[in-house]
Motif scaffolding. Structure first.
Motif, PDB file in Angstrom:
ATOM      1  N   VAL A  99       0.871  -1.179   0.000  1.00 47.80           N
ATOM      2  CA  VAL A  99       0.000   0.000   0.000  1.00 47.80           C
ATOM      3  C   VAL A  99       0.905   1.226   0.000  1.00 47.80           C
ATOM      4  CG1 VAL A  99      -1.827   1.247   1.194  1.00 47.80           C
ATOM      5  CG2 VAL A  99      -1.771  -1.260   1.272  1.00 47.80           C
ATOM      6  N   VAL A 100       1.093   1.819  -1.176  1.00 46.28           N
ATOM      7  CA  VAL A 100       2.028   2.939  -1.304  1.00 46.28           C
ATOM      8  C   VAL A 100       1.324   4.294  -1.222  1.00 46.28           C
ATOM      9  CG1 VAL A 100       3.773   1.645  -2.575  1.00 46.28           C
ATOM     10  CG2 VAL A 100       1.905   2.742  -3.831  1.00 46.28           C
ATOM     11  N   GLU A 101       0.007   4.299  -1.459  1.00 47.67           N
ATOM     12  CA  GLU A 101      -0.771   5.535  -1.359  1.00 47.67           C
ATOM     13  C   GLU A 101      -2.049   5.247  -0.572  1.00 47.67           C
ATOM     14  OE1 GLU A 101      -0.817   8.252  -4.914  1.00 47.67           O
ATOM     15  OE2 GLU A 101      -0.197   6.403  -5.929  1.00 47.67           O
ATOM     16  N   PRO A 102      -1.970   5.200   0.742  1.00 52.17           N
ATOM     17  CA  PRO A 102      -3.146   4.875   1.559  1.00 52.17           C
ATOM     18  C   PRO A 102      -4.324   5.806   1.289  1.00 52.17           C
ATOM     19  CG  PRO A 102      -1.148   4.835   2.886  1.00 52.17           C
ATOM     20  CD  PRO A 102      -0.765   5.407   1.569  1.00 52.17           C
ATOM     21  N   ALA A 103      -4.048   7.084   1.092  1.00 56.05           N
ATOM     22  CA  ALA A 103      -5.138   8.034   0.863  1.00 56.05           C
ATOM     23  C   ALA A 103      -5.905   7.697  -0.407  1.00 56.05           C
ATOM     24  CB  ALA A 103      -4.575   9.456   0.782  1.00 56.05           C
ATOM     25  N   ARG A 104      -5.191   7.303  -1.442  1.00 55.96           N
ATOM     26  CA  ARG A 104      -5.856   6.925  -2.699  1.00 55.96           C
ATOM     27  C   ARG A 104      -6.697   5.667  -2.490  1.00 55.96           C
ATOM     28  NH1 ARG A 104      -5.111   7.457  -8.336  1.00 55.96           N
ATOM     29  NH2 ARG A 104      -3.430   8.944  -7.993  1.00 55.96           N
ATOM     30  N   LEU A 105      -6.157   4.696  -1.762  1.00 55.06           N
ATOM     31  CA  LEU A 105      -6.884   3.462  -1.492  1.00 55.06           C
ATOM     32  C   LEU A 105      -8.184   3.752  -0.754  1.00 55.06           C
ATOM     33  CD1 LEU A 105      -6.800   0.283  -1.451  1.00 55.06           C
ATOM     34  CD2 LEU A 105      -5.775   0.497   0.806  1.00 55.06           C
ATOM     35  N   ILE A 106      -8.091   4.577   0.287  1.00 58.22           N
ATOM     36  CA  ILE A 106      -9.270   4.902   1.083  1.00 58.22           C
ATOM     37  C   ILE A 106     -10.279   5.698   0.264  1.00 58.22           C
ATOM     38  CG2 ILE A 106     -10.070   6.204   3.087  1.00 58.22           C
ATOM     39  CD1 ILE A 106      -7.344   5.477   4.403  1.00 58.22           C
ATOM     40  N   ALA A 107      -9.796   6.631  -0.561  1.00 60.08           N
ATOM     41  CA  ALA A 107     -10.695   7.437  -1.392  1.00 60.08           C
ATOM     42  C   ALA A 107     -11.471   6.569  -2.375  1.00 60.08           C
ATOM     43  CB  ALA A 107      -9.887   8.505  -2.138  1.00 60.08           C
ATOM     44  N   GLN A 108     -10.801   5.584  -2.954  1.00 62.32           N
ATOM     45  CA  GLN A 108     -11.488   4.691  -3.890  1.00 62.32           C
ATOM     46  C   GLN A 108     -12.559   3.878  -3.164  1.00 62.32           C
ATOM     47  OE1 GLN A 108     -11.437   4.727  -6.983  1.00 62.32           O
ATOM     48  NE2 GLN A 108      -9.419   4.678  -7.945  1.00 62.32           N
ATOM     49  N   ALA A 109     -12.242   3.428  -1.946  1.00 60.35           N
ATOM     50  CA  ALA A 109     -13.224   2.669  -1.176  1.00 60.35           C
ATOM     51  C   ALA A 109     -14.404   3.542  -0.781  1.00 60.35           C
ATOM     52  CB  ALA A 109     -12.556   2.075   0.067  1.00 60.35           C
ATOM     53  N   GLU A 110     -14.141   4.776  -0.433  1.00 58.58           N
ATOM     54  CA  GLU A 110     -15.228   5.693  -0.070  1.00 58.58           C
ATOM     55  C   GLU A 110     -16.130   5.955  -1.260  1.00 58.58           C
ATOM     56  OE1 GLU A 110     -13.021   8.985   1.403  1.00 58.58           O
ATOM     57  OE2 GLU A 110     -13.046   8.284   3.500  1.00 58.58           O
ATOM     58  N   ARG A 111     -15.526   6.038  -2.443  1.00 55.46           N
ATOM     59  CA  ARG A 111     -16.329   6.254  -3.651  1.00 55.46           C
ATOM     60  C   ARG A 111     -17.259   5.072  -3.894  1.00 55.46           C
ATOM     61  NH1 ARG A 111     -16.045   4.539  -8.587  1.00 55.46           N
ATOM     62  NH2 ARG A 111     -14.041   3.518  -8.247  1.00 55.46           N
ATOM     63  N   VAL A 112     -16.745   3.846  -3.695  1.00 54.42           N
ATOM     64  CA  VAL A 112     -17.570   2.659  -3.863  1.00 54.42           C
ATOM     65  C   VAL A 112     -18.684   2.640  -2.815  1.00 54.42           C
ATOM     66  CG1 VAL A 112     -17.604   0.133  -3.685  1.00 54.42           C
ATOM     67  CG2 VAL A 112     -15.747   1.271  -4.923  1.00 54.42           C
ATOM     68  N   ALA A 113     -18.323   2.934  -1.569  1.00 51.93           N
ATOM     69  CA  ALA A 113     -19.301   2.900  -0.486  1.00 51.93           C
ATOM     70  C   ALA A 113     -20.413   3.923  -0.688  1.00 51.93           C
ATOM     71  CB  ALA A 113     -18.600   3.132   0.852  1.00 51.93           C
ATOM     72  N   ALA A 114     -20.073   5.043  -1.317  1.00 51.19           N
ATOM     73  CA  ALA A 114     -21.070   6.083  -1.546  1.00 51.19           C
ATOM     74  C   ALA A 114     -22.146   5.640  -2.528  1.00 51.19           C
ATOM     75  CB  ALA A 114     -20.387   7.348  -2.063  1.00 51.19           C
ATOM     76  N   HIS A 115     -21.810   4.645  -3.369  1.00 47.54           N
ATOM     77  CA  HIS A 115     -22.772   4.183  -4.378  1.00 47.54           C
ATOM     78  C   HIS A 115     -23.324   2.792  -4.069  1.00 47.54           C
ATOM     79  CE1 HIS A 115     -20.606   7.385  -6.540  1.00 47.54           C
ATOM     80  NE2 HIS A 115     -21.714   7.511  -7.245  1.00 47.54           N
ATOM     81  N   ASP A 116     -22.887   2.211  -2.981  1.00 48.58           N
ATOM     82  CA  ASP A 116     -23.325   0.864  -2.638  1.00 48.58           C
ATOM     83  C   ASP A 116     -23.611   0.805  -1.141  1.00 48.58           C
ATOM     84  OD1 ASP A 116     -23.764  -1.805  -2.212  1.00 48.58           O
ATOM     85  OD2 ASP A 116     -21.965  -2.498  -3.253  1.00 48.58           O
ATOM     86  N   GLN A 117     -24.870   0.687  -0.802  1.00 46.20           N
ATOM     87  CA  GLN A 117     -25.250   0.705   0.608  1.00 46.20           C
ATOM     88  C   GLN A 117     -24.726  -0.502   1.372  1.00 46.20           C
ATOM     89  OE1 GLN A 117     -29.495   1.093   0.700  1.00 46.20           O
ATOM     90  NE2 GLN A 117     -29.485   3.251   0.095  1.00 46.20           N
ATOM     91  N   ASP A 118     -24.418  -1.594   0.655  1.00 42.14           N
ATOM     92  CA  ASP A 118     -23.920  -2.794   1.317  1.00 42.14           C
ATOM     93  C   ASP A 118     -22.427  -2.702   1.618  1.00 42.14           C
ATOM     94  OD1 ASP A 118     -26.406  -3.999   1.255  1.00 42.14           O
ATOM     95  OD2 ASP A 118     -26.064  -4.875  -0.727  1.00 42.14           O
ATOM     96  N   ALA A 119     -21.753  -1.724   1.017  1.00 44.80           N
ATOM     97  CA  ALA A 119     -20.317  -1.580   1.223  1.00 44.80           C
ATOM     98  C   ALA A 119     -20.072  -0.546   2.303  1.00 44.80           C
ATOM     99  CB  ALA A 119     -19.633  -1.150  -0.078  1.00 44.80           C
ATOM    100  N   GLU A 120     -19.568  -0.997   3.447  1.00 45.60           N
ATOM    101  CA  GLU A 120     -19.339  -0.089   4.564  1.00 45.60           C
ATOM    102  C   GLU A 120     -17.877  -0.152   5.004  1.00 45.60           C
ATOM    103  OE1 GLU A 120     -21.962  -0.966   7.702  1.00 45.60           O
ATOM    104  OE2 GLU A 120     -23.800  -0.576   6.560  1.00 45.60           O
ATOM    105  N   LEU A 121     -17.289   1.012   5.181  1.00 46.00           N
ATOM    106  CA  LEU A 121     -15.934   1.078   5.708  1.00 46.00           C
ATOM    107  C   LEU A 121     -15.955   0.773   7.202  1.00 46.00           C
ATOM    108  CD1 LEU A 121     -14.635   4.323   3.982  1.00 46.00           C
ATOM    109  CD2 LEU A 121     -13.919   1.995   3.472  1.00 46.00           C
ATOM    110  N   LEU A 122     -14.835   0.277   7.713  1.00 46.03           N
ATOM    111  CA  LEU A 122     -14.729   0.093   9.149  1.00 46.03           C
ATOM    112  C   LEU A 122     -14.796   1.448   9.838  1.00 46.03           C
ATOM    113  CD1 LEU A 122     -11.901  -2.603   9.416  1.00 46.03           C
ATOM    114  CD2 LEU A 122     -14.364  -2.931   9.470  1.00 46.03           C
ATOM    115  N   ASP A 123     -15.081   1.416  11.129  1.00 44.52           N
ATOM    116  CA  ASP A 123     -15.264   2.667  11.862  1.00 44.52           C
ATOM    117  C   ASP A 123     -14.057   3.591  11.763  1.00 44.52           C
ATOM    118  OD1 ASP A 123     -17.748   1.834  12.593  1.00 44.52           O
ATOM    119  OD2 ASP A 123     -17.125   1.034  14.543  1.00 44.52           O
ATOM    120  N   ASP A 124     -12.837   2.983  11.730  1.00 42.85           N
ATOM    121  CA  ASP A 124     -11.658   3.848  11.707  1.00 42.85           C
ATOM    122  C   ASP A 124     -11.395   4.443  10.329  1.00 42.85           C
ATOM    123  OD1 ASP A 124     -10.724   1.742  10.249  1.00 42.85           O
ATOM    124  OD2 ASP A 124      -9.094   1.205  11.612  1.00 42.85           O
ATOM    125  N   GLY A 125     -12.104   3.934   9.316  1.00 43.43           N
ATOM    126  CA  GLY A 125     -11.930   4.478   7.971  1.00 43.43           C
ATOM    127  C   GLY A 125     -10.554   4.270   7.405  1.00 43.43           C
ATOM    128  N   GLY A 126      -9.803   3.285   7.912  1.00 44.91           N
ATOM    129  CA  GLY A 126      -8.430   3.058   7.473  1.00 44.91           C
ATOM    130  C   GLY A 126      -8.326   2.095   6.310  1.00 44.91           C
TER     131      GLY A 126
END
Length: 234
Positions: A99-126
């Motif tokens: 994982v060389v760009e954690p911020a990019r990884l998290i941003a991509q996951a947040e984008r997916v979660a924003a369009h999919d109600q079944d996709a939830e990030l962990l509480d820490d958002g890491g």
């Protein structure tokens, strides 16, 4: 090394002749191969490897020179003992990423979660939660082809094709899916690693690193190579 301990010219020449003889025997064995696991081919390969190593050592000791080629030493992996005609097989894959760009990884996951109600990030958002979201959304092969978009960097990977007598019962191995494969049952193995780039004459196939180093193990013995990947039995 003192002059007295140097190999003689005759010894170096004899070693060179041994390599020529071993080359001829190896070619003859390959031309007369019987099946994929002909023991005569492997025996000739080992003889050629030993002769080449001896010549290389004597040449260096006598003349401080090396040969322009390298024959890999025979591997000591277990020979294939699985069924000759497997009725089923397992495919085991390992791919490593950094994982060389954690911020990019998290941003991509947040984008997916924003369009999919079944996709939830962990509480820490890491990154741990982000990986869960991304692998829940995308097939592993898609992530492998788009890893840079997710802030990842490829490491080594390997794929094993292991022979089975029969397909396991549903749920049979789910508790320990990667602990029941015997190396002797591996029919084919395909490895990708940047370490292969260090071999002389091996070049990347493209600038983007899609093929950084590829070694395919075929058969069950680990002794041939081509370009190897080339091809090297498992």
């Amino acid at each position: 090394m003192s002059d007295a301990a140097l190999p003689t010219v005759a010894e170096v020449r004899a070693a060179a002749e041994a390599v020529k003889t071993a080359l001829d025997r190896h070619l003859a064995a390959v031309e007369g191969r019987i099946g994929d696991e002909d023991p005569a081919v492997y025996a000739a390969f080992n003889e050629l490897a030993a002769a080449a190593e001896e010549y290389d050592e004597l040449l260096y000791d006598r003349y401080d020179e090396v040969t322009p080629f390298e024959i890999p030493a025979p591997e000591t992996g277990a020979p294939f003992t699985g069924p000759a005609e497997p009725a089923a097989f397992s495919v085991l894959i390992r791919r490593d990423y950094a994982v060389v760009e954690p911020a990019r990884l998290i941003a991509q996951a947040e984008r997916v979660a924003a369009h999919d109600q079944d996709a939830e990030l962990l509480d820490d958002g890491g990154t741990a939660g982000a990986l869960g979201v991304l692998f829940g959304e995308y097939e592993p092969d898609e992530i492998a082809s788009r890893y840079k978009e997710f802030g990842l960097e490829e490491g080594d990977s390997t794929l094993w094709v292991a022979a089975l007598e029969e397909v396991a019962e549903p749920g049979d191995w789910l508790d320990s899916p990667f602990q029941q494969t015997d190396p002797q049952d591996v029919l084919h193995r395909f490895d990708v690693s940047s370490v292969f780039d260090e071999e002389p004459g091996f070049e990347d196939e493209d600038e983007d690193g899609d093929e950084e180093g590829f070694e395919a193990a075929a058969g069950a013995d680990g002794q041939e190579s081509a370009p190897e990947s080339g091809l090297t039995p498992a």
